[in-house]
Design a protein around this motif. Structure first.
Motif, PDB file in Angstrom:
ATOM      1  N   VAL A   3       0.623  -1.263   0.589  1.00 27.04           N
ATOM      2  CA  VAL A   3      -0.014  -0.268   0.105  1.00 27.04           C
ATOM      3  C   VAL A   3       0.330   1.173  -0.270  1.00 27.04           C
ATOM      4  O   VAL A   3       1.543   1.844   1.350  1.00 27.04           O
ATOM      5  N   ASP A   4       0.361   2.161  -0.568  1.00 27.85           N
ATOM      6  CA  ASP A   4       1.254   3.623  -1.035  1.00 27.85           C
ATOM      7  C   ASP A   4       0.295   4.630  -1.861  1.00 27.85           C
ATOM      8  O   ASP A   4       0.218   4.041  -3.213  1.00 27.85           O
ATOM      9  N   ASP A   5       0.390   5.852  -1.911  1.00 26.56           N
ATOM     10  CA  ASP A   5      -0.309   6.614  -2.610  1.00 26.56           C
ATOM     11  C   ASP A   5       0.834   7.334  -3.967  1.00 26.56           C
ATOM     12  O   ASP A   5       0.411   7.933  -4.708  1.00 26.56           O
ATOM     13  N   ASP A   6       2.326   6.781  -4.075  1.00 21.57           N
ATOM     14  CA  ASP A   6       2.980   7.485  -4.953  1.00 21.57           C
ATOM     15  C   ASP A   6       3.450   6.011  -5.349  1.00 21.57           C
ATOM     16  O   ASP A   6       4.288   4.825  -4.975  1.00 21.57           O
ATOM     17  N   ARG A   7       3.057   6.589  -6.847  1.00 24.62           N
ATOM     18  CA  ARG A   7       2.502   4.918  -7.803  1.00 24.62           C
ATOM     19  C   ARG A   7       3.732   4.543  -7.581  1.00 24.62           C
ATOM     20  O   ARG A   7       4.160   3.708  -8.198  1.00 24.62           O
ATOM     21  N   MET A   8       4.554   5.371  -7.762  1.00 26.15           N
ATOM     22  CA  MET A   8       6.498   5.002  -8.488  1.00 26.15           C
ATOM     23  C   MET A   8       6.910   4.008  -7.179  1.00 26.15           C
ATOM     24  O   MET A   8       7.278   2.772  -6.874  1.00 26.15           O
ATOM     25  N   LEU A  10       5.071   2.302  -4.966  1.00 28.61           N
ATOM     26  CA  LEU A  10       4.093   1.399  -5.049  1.00 28.61           C
ATOM     27  C   LEU A  10       4.517   0.188  -6.226  1.00 28.61           C
ATOM     28  O   LEU A  10       4.854  -0.501  -5.843  1.00 28.61           O
ATOM     29  N   GLU A  11       4.609   0.539  -7.057  1.00 30.72           N
ATOM     30  CA  GLU A  11       5.521  -0.420  -8.492  1.00 30.72           C
ATOM     31  C   GLU A  11       6.838  -0.708  -8.375  1.00 30.72           C
ATOM     32  O   GLU A  11       6.282  -1.978  -7.956  1.00 30.72           O
ATOM     33  N   VAL A  12       7.470   0.022  -7.630  1.00 29.99           N
ATOM     34  CA  VAL A  12       8.922  -0.519  -6.774  1.00 29.99           C
ATOM     35  C   VAL A  12       8.764  -1.586  -6.207  1.00 29.99           C
ATOM     36  O   VAL A  12       9.449  -2.847  -6.399  1.00 29.99           O
ATOM     37  N   GLY A  21       9.865 -14.066  -4.452  1.00 28.71           N
ATOM     38  CA  GLY A  21       8.898 -15.007  -4.877  1.00 28.71           C
ATOM     39  C   GLY A  21       7.004 -14.596  -3.846  1.00 28.71           C
ATOM     40  O   GLY A  21       6.326 -16.054  -4.154  1.00 28.71           O
ATOM     41  N   PHE A  22       6.302 -13.730  -3.681  1.00 28.37           N
ATOM     42  CA  PHE A  22       5.208 -13.394  -3.393  1.00 28.37           C
ATOM     43  C   PHE A  22       4.548 -12.966  -4.068  1.00 28.37           C
ATOM     44  O   PHE A  22       5.332 -11.930  -5.030  1.00 28.37           O
ATOM     45  N   GLN A  23       3.076 -13.443  -3.561  1.00 32.05           N
ATOM     46  CA  GLN A  23       1.763 -13.069  -5.209  1.00 32.05           C
ATOM     47  C   GLN A  23       2.059 -11.445  -4.173  1.00 32.05           C
ATOM     48  O   GLN A  23       1.583 -11.585  -3.435  1.00 32.05           O
ATOM     49  N   VAL A  24       1.423 -10.488  -5.100  1.00 28.21           N
ATOM     50  CA  VAL A  24       1.348  -9.148  -5.013  1.00 28.21           C
ATOM     51  C   VAL A  24      -0.186  -8.312  -5.284  1.00 28.21           C
ATOM     52  O   VAL A  24      -0.460  -9.189  -6.113  1.00 28.21           O
ATOM     53  N   ILE A  25      -0.725  -8.246  -4.196  1.00 31.32           N
ATOM     54  CA  ILE A  25      -1.632  -7.217  -4.339  1.00 31.32           C
ATOM     55  C   ILE A  25      -1.635  -5.630  -3.785  1.00 31.32           C
ATOM     56  O   ILE A  25      -1.159  -5.713  -2.811  1.00 31.32           O
ATOM     57  N   SER A  26      -2.109  -5.140  -4.921  1.00 32.50           N
ATOM     58  CA  SER A  26      -1.657  -3.409  -4.352  1.00 32.50           C
ATOM     59  C   SER A  26      -2.612  -2.567  -4.151  1.00 32.50           C
ATOM     60  O   SER A  26      -3.158  -2.849  -4.924  1.00 32.50           O
ATOM     61  N   ALA A  27      -2.077  -1.579  -3.578  1.00 25.74           N
ATOM     62  CA  ALA A  27      -3.251  -0.447  -3.361  1.00 25.74           C
ATOM     63  C   ALA A  27      -2.448   0.807  -3.564  1.00 25.74           C
ATOM     64  O   ALA A  27      -2.241   0.839  -2.440  1.00 25.74           O
ATOM     65  N   SER A  28      -3.421   1.431  -3.940  1.00 31.98           N
ATOM     66  CA  SER A  28      -3.043   3.271  -3.982  1.00 31.98           C
ATOM     67  C   SER A  28      -3.600   3.964  -3.103  1.00 31.98           C
ATOM     68  O   SER A  28      -3.082   5.006  -2.612  1.00 31.98           O
ATOM     69  N   ASN A  29      -4.407   3.963  -2.042  1.00 35.42           N
ATOM     70  CA  ASN A  29      -4.597   4.366  -0.675  1.00 35.42           C
ATOM     71  C   ASN A  29      -4.721   3.475   0.653  1.00 35.42           C
ATOM     72  O   ASN A  29      -5.878   2.226  -0.016  1.00 35.42           O
ATOM     73  N   GLY A  30      -5.067   3.569   1.844  1.00 35.41           N
ATOM     74  CA  GLY A  30      -5.686   3.190   2.798  1.00 35.41           C
ATOM     75  C   GLY A  30      -7.037   2.552   2.710  1.00 35.41           C
ATOM     76  O   GLY A  30      -7.219   1.095   2.821  1.00 35.41           O
ATOM     77  N   GLU A  31      -8.263   3.300   1.746  1.00 35.31           N
ATOM     78  CA  GLU A  31      -9.330   2.766   1.785  1.00 35.31           C
ATOM     79  C   GLU A  31      -9.262   1.812   0.929  1.00 35.31           C
ATOM     80  O   GLU A  31      -9.940   0.322   0.883  1.00 35.31           O
ATOM     81  N   GLU A  32      -8.684   1.430  -0.117  1.00 37.72           N
ATOM     82  CA  GLU A  32      -8.518   0.468  -0.850  1.00 37.72           C
ATOM     83  C   GLU A  32      -7.833  -0.236  -0.525  1.00 37.72           C
ATOM     84  O   GLU A  32      -8.168  -2.035  -0.572  1.00 37.72           O
ATOM     85  N   ALA A  33      -6.747  -0.494   0.275  1.00 39.67           N
ATOM     86  CA  ALA A  33      -6.316  -1.793   1.125  1.00 39.67           C
ATOM     87  C   ALA A  33      -6.837  -2.435   1.616  1.00 39.67           C
ATOM     88  O   ALA A  33      -7.304  -3.689   1.884  1.00 39.67           O
ATOM     89  N   VAL A  34      -8.065  -1.634   2.420  1.00 36.82           N
ATOM     90  CA  VAL A  34      -8.774  -2.531   3.112  1.00 36.82           C
ATOM     91  C   VAL A  34      -9.957  -3.515   2.612  1.00 36.82           C
ATOM     92  O   VAL A  34     -10.353  -4.383   2.905  1.00 36.82           O
ATOM     93  N   ARG A  35     -10.249  -2.285   1.028  1.00 36.71           N
ATOM     94  CA  ARG A  35     -11.028  -3.110   0.271  1.00 36.71           C
ATOM     95  C   ARG A  35     -10.792  -4.839   0.002  1.00 36.71           C
ATOM     96  O   ARG A  35     -11.345  -5.774  -0.269  1.00 36.71           O
TER      97      ARG A  35
END
Length: 112
Positions: A3-8, A10-12, A21-35
């Motif tokens: 979770v990070d609101d800075d796109r760069m 978050l992507e890195v 070796g992990f599968q990753v779910i990304s979220a661009s803010n805390g609300e998206e993370a909780v969802r």
């Protein structure tokens, strides 16, 4: 979950965690993370200062559903910083705190 609101950042960070070796779910803010959070996640790596929900909000929800490995990656405030009106990480909420810019070995260690 990364979770990070800075796109760069978050992507890195997501790419690095995938290379570990992990599968990753990304979220661009805390609300998206909780969802997108569910109790089967191994870890949550979160920024602290974000719009909508901050790192404390994300960590509280993660703990509530049983995720114990909550890693705070934050450059904004040093450990123990305190100033009236400034929201700081709640003591005991985070499994590990890593300052930005973080070292790959430090992130790998927090995930192992």
């Amino acid at each position: 979950l990364v979770v990070d609101d800075d796109r760069m950042i978050l992507e890195v960070t997501s790419s690095v965690v995938q290379k570990f070796g992990f599968q990753v779910i990304s979220a661009s803010n805390g609300e998206e993370a909780v969802r997108n959070m569910d109790r089967y996640l191994y870890a949550v790596i979160t920024d602290f200062h974000m719009p909508i929900f901050n790192g404390n909000d994300v960590a509280r929800f993660a703990k509530k559903i049983g995720i114990g490995r909550i890693i705070l990656c934050s450059s904004a405030l040093p450990e123990g910083y305190c100033e009236p009106g400034i929201i700081i990480p709640e003591p005991g909420l985070f499994y590990r705190r890593i300052g930005k810019p973080y070292k790959l070995a430090e992130l790998a260690s927090a995930l192992s």
